[in-house]
Write an enzyme that holds these catalytic residues in place. Structure first.
Site, short mmCIF file in Angstrom:
data_model
loop_
_atom_site.label_atom_id
_atom_site.label_comp_id
_atom_site.label_asym_id
_atom_site.label_seq_id
_atom_site.Cartn_x
_atom_site.Cartn_y
_atom_site.Cartn_z
N LEU A 206 -20.52 -38.15 9.29
CA LEU A 206 -19.31 -37.35 9.21
C LEU A 206 -19.37 -36.49 7.95
O LEU A 206 -19.54 -37.01 6.85
CB LEU A 206 -18.06 -38.23 9.16
CG LEU A 206 -17.88 -39.23 10.31
CD1 LEU A 206 -16.55 -39.95 10.17
CD2 LEU A 206 -18.00 -38.56 11.65
N GLY B 195 -22.55 -47.90 9.20
CA GLY B 195 -22.01 -48.20 7.89
C GLY B 195 -21.37 -46.96 7.32
O GLY B 195 -21.75 -45.83 7.67
N GLY B 196 -20.38 -47.14 6.48
CA GLY B 196 -19.71 -45.99 5.87
C GLY B 196 -19.25 -45.01 6.93
O GLY B 196 -18.50 -45.36 7.84
N ASP B 197 -19.73 -43.79 6.82
CA ASP B 197 -19.34 -42.73 7.76
C ASP B 197 -20.51 -42.35 8.67
O ASP B 197 -20.59 -41.23 9.14
CB ASP B 197 -18.83 -41.52 7.00
CG ASP B 197 -19.87 -40.89 6.10
OD1 ASP B 197 -20.88 -41.56 5.78
OD2 ASP B 197 -19.70 -39.72 5.70
N GLU B 198 -21.40 -43.30 8.93
CA GLU B 198 -22.58 -43.05 9.75
C GLU B 198 -22.51 -43.85 11.06
O GLU B 198 -22.07 -45.00 11.07
CB GLU B 198 -23.85 -43.47 9.01
CG GLU B 198 -24.09 -42.70 7.74
CD GLU B 198 -25.25 -43.24 6.95
OE1 GLU B 198 -25.74 -42.51 6.08
OE2 GLU B 198 -25.69 -44.39 7.18
#
Length: 169
Positions: free
Chosen positions: A35, A75-78
């Site tokens: 993102l 994970g995170g924005d992935e």
């Protein structure tokens, strides 16, 4: 939180898909989605706002996902997206166009309209890798090229293959 497969399940499905694709001479596409500007959403809307954006992104990705395909939050924005037997790049691009349109539709977070965009890297089995690890790594590399080029998405290409071969020595 996103109701998507976790990374362990994704890796298992990818390994199984590689085995089946090898027997049937199918192709696979592994897409690494990131993102764009997600940190700005967290900074302006707080982590709760970021969580809303992640859940909505996952929901919008799943809207276009075929039953045989798999999406996980990496994970995170992935996110990782596995396409089973897409047959050609045009079909992969069709999936990407639709996903980009759905995700790019305005989203309301804390009474503010936000727009999310993606950078996507694509690696295709078997030409871009024959193991899950290779495909994910090469899709990640292509995603960074998409970010550098500000192009939306990028297929793992020959210049990347050459640098990949050099780093494996």
């Amino acid at each position: 939180m996103t109701k998507l497969a976790n990374r362990q399940l994704f890796d298992e499905k990818l390994a199984n898909a590689i085995a089946v694709a090898g027997r049937h001479q199918w192709s696979l596409a592994v897409m690494f989605l990131d993102l764009d500007s997600f940190k700005a959403i967290n900074d302006t809307q707080g982590h709760a706002g970021g969580d809303i954006a992640l859940r909505e992104t996952a929901h919008r990705l799943m809207q276009g996902c075929r039953k045989e395909d798999t999406i996980c939050r990496n994970g995170g924005d992935e996110f990782l997206y596995l396409l089973i037997d897409p047959q050609n790049r045009d079909n992969i691009e069709r999936v990407l166009v639709k996903a980009t349109e759905r995700i790019g539709s305005p989203l309301e977070v804390n009474e503010q309209r936000l727009t999310i965009s993606l950078s996507v890297g694509i690696a295709i089995y078997p030409e871009d890798g024959v193991t899950g690890e290779q495909l994910i790594r090469n899709a990640d590399s292509a995603m960074y090229q998409a970010k550098i080029r500000n192009s939306g998405w990028c297929f793992f290409g020959e210049p990347m293959r050459q640098s990949e071969s050099a780093s494996d020595r």
